[in-house]
Write a protein that holds these residues in place. Structure first.
Motif, PDB file in Angstrom:
ATOM      1  N   SER A 234       0.837  -1.195   0.000  1.00  0.00           N
ATOM      2  CA  SER A 234       0.000   0.000   0.000  1.00  0.00           C
ATOM      3  C   SER A 234       0.874   1.248   0.000  1.00  0.00           C
ATOM      4  O   SER A 234       1.629   1.497   0.944  1.00  0.00           O
ATOM      5  N   ILE A 235       0.772   2.032  -1.081  1.00  0.00           N
ATOM      6  CA  ILE A 235       1.483   3.311  -1.181  1.00  0.00           C
ATOM      7  C   ILE A 235       0.409   4.388  -1.282  1.00  0.00           C
ATOM      8  O   ILE A 235      -0.105   4.681  -2.360  1.00  0.00           O
ATOM      9  N   GLN A 236       0.056   4.977  -0.138  1.00  0.00           N
ATOM     10  CA  GLN A 236      -1.036   5.936  -0.108  1.00  0.00           C
ATOM     11  C   GLN A 236      -0.568   7.382   0.008  1.00  0.00           C
ATOM     12  O   GLN A 236      -1.371   8.313  -0.160  1.00  0.00           O
ATOM     13  N   PHE A 242       9.161   5.884   1.655  1.00  0.00           N
ATOM     14  CA  PHE A 242      10.440   5.848   2.355  1.00  0.00           C
ATOM     15  C   PHE A 242      10.448   4.897   3.544  1.00  0.00           C
ATOM     16  O   PHE A 242      11.395   4.893   4.322  1.00  0.00           O
ATOM     17  N   LYS A 243       9.411   4.088   3.649  1.00  0.00           N
ATOM     18  CA  LYS A 243       9.388   3.080   4.696  1.00  0.00           C
ATOM     19  C   LYS A 243      10.299   1.927   4.306  1.00  0.00           C
ATOM     20  O   LYS A 243      10.334   1.498   3.161  1.00  0.00           O
ATOM     21  N   GLU A 244      11.035   1.427   5.268  1.00  0.00           N
ATOM     22  CA  GLU A 244      11.914   0.282   5.021  1.00  0.00           C
ATOM     23  C   GLU A 244      11.071  -0.981   4.847  1.00  0.00           C
ATOM     24  O   GLU A 244       9.999  -1.107   5.427  1.00  0.00           O
ATOM     25  N   LYS A 250       9.477   0.776  -4.825  1.00  0.00           N
ATOM     26  CA  LYS A 250       9.627   2.080  -4.175  1.00  0.00           C
ATOM     27  C   LYS A 250      10.696   2.922  -4.862  1.00  0.00           C
ATOM     28  O   LYS A 250      10.548   4.147  -4.982  1.00  0.00           O
ATOM     29  N   GLU A 251      11.777   2.297  -5.302  1.00  0.00           N
ATOM     30  CA  GLU A 251      12.818   3.043  -5.999  1.00  0.00           C
ATOM     31  C   GLU A 251      12.257   3.720  -7.243  1.00  0.00           C
ATOM     32  O   GLU A 251      12.518   4.904  -7.495  1.00  0.00           O
ATOM     33  N   MET A 252      11.467   2.991  -8.031  1.00  0.00           N
ATOM     34  CA  MET A 252      10.891   3.568  -9.245  1.00  0.00           C
ATOM     35  C   MET A 252       9.982   4.748  -8.912  1.00  0.00           C
ATOM     36  O   MET A 252      10.060   5.808  -9.544  1.00  0.00           O
TER      37      MET A 252
END
Length: 277
Positions: A234-236, A242-244, A250-252
């Motif tokens: 979940s990327i809200q 930036f969560k580990e 996430k890099e993209m």
């Protein structure tokens, strides 16, 4: 012989009102649009559908005149050759048909909201010599997550016609199998683009992309179809980026969020798939 430059060059999204009535534009949707703004640089971005999106991310985009909504009735004209329309097998097929309709009307590129542009200029360069682009999936068929072309593309016209004349309410028949067949019929018209709708591959590589780092090379691709809803992440908001741990996914998204410059493309990289003779 090269075609004239396609002007204006539009980026198209399709979204019809979902069953849950949620009209808010998500953060990852916003990043998809921003990847187009930054790495594709179209002349305009249009979202076609039967409602106007809402929420802070939509407001952000519209306040900067980066996107506009174009009213569109959900297409349902499938299998009508014999006068008895068939029922859509999947509601997503309406969006697939709509992509082809807007390209045949306006030209440009039509994508899902989980497609993120990387080497957008490469797509424009392809359309200098080819009239259409479809997305390679695997040996079983193509993928309509990303499709591009000119109004006079025979490939796009025939693909759209298939939904009217030989529609089958099975997930892959028209969008994958018919598309693959037509690439063999119109090789001079269509470029089959690899490393976009199969990088990650939805049936085998999603864990490497969403939960690991460095296992999927994405920076050479024209774009990445990420299959967000199947990733289990979940990327809200920007905080979630930036969560580990750091993952390739996430890099993209961080590259897009910060509008980072990409390294030079690998010289040996190739992304055209040719139909079997």
């Amino acid at each position: 012989m090269q075609n004239a430059t396609l002007k204006p060059f539009y980026l198209h999204y399709i979204r019809f009102k979902p069953d849950n009535k949620n009209t808010e534009l998500k953060f990852t949707d916003f990043l998809s649009v921003m990847s187009g703004v930054q790495y594709l640089k179209p002349d305009g971005i249009l979202i076609h559908g039967d409602f106007t999106p809402t929420g802070p991310h939509w407001d952000n985009l519209t306040s900067r005149n980066l996107i506009r909504q174009v009213p569109m009735v959900r297409p349902t004209d499938v299998g009508i050759r014999q006068g008895k329309p068939k029922k859509l097998g999947f509601i997503e097929h309406s969006a697939d048909i709509a992509k082809l309709d807007v390209l045949l009307k306006h030209g440009g590129i039509a994508v899902d909201f989980d497609v993120f542009f990387v080497r957008g200029q490469h797509i424009k360069d392809i359309l200098q010599s080819k009239k259409s682009i479809t997305c390679y999936g695997d040996r079983d068929g193509n993928n309509i997550g990303l499709v591009a072309g000119r109004q006079d593309s025979k490939f796009l016209w025939a693909w759209r016609r298939s939904y009217r004349d030989v529609y089958v309410g099975e997930w892959n028949f028209n969008q994958a199998f018919i598309s693959t067949y037509l690439t063999a019929l119109f090789p001079e018209d269509v470029y089959v683009l690899d490393h976009v709708c199969n990088n990650p591959h939805p049936d085998r590589d999603l864990n490497k992309f969403f939960h690991q780092y460095g296992k999927i090379e994405w920076k050479n691709s024209a774009a990445i179809h990420s299959y967000e809803r199947h990733g289990g992440v979940s990327i809200q908001s920007s905080e979630d980026l930036f969560k580990e741990p750091l993952t390739t996914h996430k890099e993209m998204l961080q590259y897009i969020y910060f509008n980072r410059s990409l390294p030079p493309i690998a010289r040996a990289f190739k992304d055209e798939v040719f139909a079997a003779p």
